[in-house]
Design a protein around this motif. Structure first.
Motif, short mmCIF file in Angstrom:
data_model
loop_
_atom_site.label_atom_id
_atom_site.label_comp_id
_atom_site.label_asym_id
_atom_site.label_seq_id
_atom_site.Cartn_x
_atom_site.Cartn_y
_atom_site.Cartn_z
N GLU A 179 2.04 5.02 18.36
CA GLU A 179 1.19 3.83 18.43
C GLU A 179 0.76 3.39 17.03
OE1 GLU A 179 0.53 2.03 21.04
OE2 GLU A 179 0.96 3.36 22.72
N LEU A 180 0.39 4.35 16.20
CA LEU A 180 -0.01 4.02 14.83
C LEU A 180 1.16 3.46 14.03
CD1 LEU A 180 -2.23 7.14 14.23
CD2 LEU A 180 -3.00 4.78 13.92
N VAL A 181 2.32 4.06 14.16
CA VAL A 181 3.51 3.56 13.44
C VAL A 181 3.84 2.14 13.90
CG1 VAL A 181 5.99 3.89 13.07
CG2 VAL A 181 4.44 5.85 12.92
N ALA A 182 3.73 1.87 15.18
CA ALA A 182 4.00 0.51 15.67
C ALA A 182 3.07 -0.50 15.01
CB ALA A 182 3.86 0.46 17.19
N ALA A 183 1.79 -0.19 14.91
CA ALA A 183 0.84 -1.11 14.27
C ALA A 183 1.18 -1.30 12.80
CB ALA A 183 -0.58 -0.57 14.43
N ILE A 184 1.48 -0.21 12.11
CA ILE A 184 1.82 -0.27 10.69
C ILE A 184 3.07 -1.13 10.47
CG2 ILE A 184 2.71 1.12 8.77
CD1 ILE A 184 0.78 3.38 9.86
N GLU A 185 4.11 -0.85 11.24
CA GLU A 185 5.37 -1.58 11.06
C GLU A 185 5.23 -3.04 11.48
OE1 GLU A 185 7.89 -0.52 9.35
OE2 GLU A 185 6.96 1.44 9.08
N GLY A 186 4.41 -3.31 12.49
CA GLY A 186 4.18 -4.69 12.88
C GLY A 186 3.51 -5.48 11.76
N LEU A 187 2.52 -4.88 11.14
CA LEU A 187 1.85 -5.56 10.02
C LEU A 187 2.80 -5.79 8.86
CD1 LEU A 187 -1.63 -3.81 10.09
CD2 LEU A 187 -1.14 -6.21 10.60
N ARG A 188 3.68 -4.85 8.62
CA ARG A 188 4.62 -4.98 7.51
C ARG A 188 5.60 -6.14 7.69
NH1 ARG A 188 5.57 1.48 6.48
NH2 ARG A 188 3.80 1.73 5.08
N LEU A 189 5.69 -6.68 8.88
CA LEU A 189 6.55 -7.84 9.12
C LEU A 189 5.92 -9.14 8.60
CD1 LEU A 189 7.72 -7.12 12.78
CD2 LEU A 189 9.09 -6.92 10.68
N LEU A 190 4.64 -9.10 8.29
CA LEU A 190 3.89 -10.30 7.92
C LEU A 190 3.60 -10.35 6.43
CD1 LEU A 190 1.27 -10.04 10.78
CD2 LEU A 190 3.18 -11.65 10.66
N PRO A 191 3.51 -11.55 5.87
CA PRO A 191 3.09 -11.65 4.47
C PRO A 191 1.60 -11.30 4.35
CG PRO A 191 3.62 -13.83 5.37
CD PRO A 191 3.88 -12.83 6.44
N PRO A 192 1.21 -10.60 3.28
CA PRO A 192 -0.21 -10.29 3.08
C PRO A 192 -1.07 -11.55 3.17
CG PRO A 192 1.12 -9.12 1.49
CD PRO A 192 2.04 -10.08 2.20
N GLY A 193 -2.25 -11.38 3.71
CA GLY A 193 -3.17 -12.50 3.88
C GLY A 193 -3.04 -13.20 5.21
N SER A 194 -2.02 -12.84 5.98
CA SER A 194 -1.80 -13.48 7.28
C SER A 194 -2.95 -13.18 8.24
CB SER A 194 -0.51 -12.97 7.92
OG SER A 194 0.61 -13.30 7.16
N ARG A 195 -3.19 -14.12 9.11
CA ARG A 195 -4.13 -13.92 10.21
C ARG A 195 -3.29 -13.45 11.39
NH1 ARG A 195 -8.29 -18.54 11.53
NH2 ARG A 195 -8.86 -17.85 9.47
N VAL A 196 -3.71 -12.34 12.02
CA VAL A 196 -2.91 -11.74 13.08
C VAL A 196 -3.80 -11.22 14.20
CG1 VAL A 196 -2.85 -9.51 11.88
CG2 VAL A 196 -1.12 -10.02 13.58
N GLN A 197 -3.33 -11.42 15.43
CA GLN A 197 -3.93 -10.76 16.59
C GLN A 197 -3.02 -9.59 16.93
OE1 GLN A 197 -4.14 -14.07 19.42
NE2 GLN A 197 -6.34 -13.73 19.44
N LEU A 198 -3.57 -8.41 16.94
CA LEU A 198 -2.80 -7.21 17.20
C LEU A 198 -3.16 -6.71 18.60
CD1 LEU A 198 -2.25 -4.89 14.25
CD2 LEU A 198 -1.75 -4.17 16.56
#
Length: 130
Positions: free
Chosen positions: A40-59
């Protein structure tokens, strides 16, 4: 994002489905000997890594461990040197540290989606088990 594990510990997998402007991007990964919580933690980490820094995201997550950890527990663990109240080390501290570092680079809204049927969660589950 979704994760699964056959046995705990055992072989595990994670999947992420990212929807941006109506287009989907998916990613998955596996580990030989792991736990569901680590996936679960790896999924969250890897999901965030798909986005450019500063992005607004709903996880969106169906994991109470991930949701509660990210929204309630992790700041306290960090302040206590990654030890729980009983003095024992926090499980998965390596991944929690990475996740906290990453979430500081984004505008993250955590959504507890337990019990919900959402397209992104369904896609992530299919990706994880494929």
């Amino acid at each position: 994002m979704r994760a699964s594990c056959k046995g705990n510990p055992g072989p595990g997998a994670w999947g992420v489905a990212l929807e941006r402007d109506g287009a989907w991007q998916e990613r998955r990964g596996t580990a030989e000997a792991t736990t569901n919580n680590r996936m679960e933690l790896v999924a969250a980490i890897e999901g965030l890594r798909l986005l450019p820094p500063g992005s607004r995201v709903q996880l969106f997550t169906t994991s109470d461990y991930l949701h509660q950890g990210a929204t309630r527990w992790a700041a306290g663990w960090q302040a206590q040197g990654w030890q729980k109240k009983d003095g024992l080390p926090v499980a998965n501290a390596d991944l929690w540290k990475t996740l906290l570092d990453l979430t500081g680079r984004y505008q993250v809204q955590w959504v507890n989606a337990k019990g919900q049927r959402l397209e992104g969660l369904e896609r992530a589950a299919k990706v994880a088990i494929s």
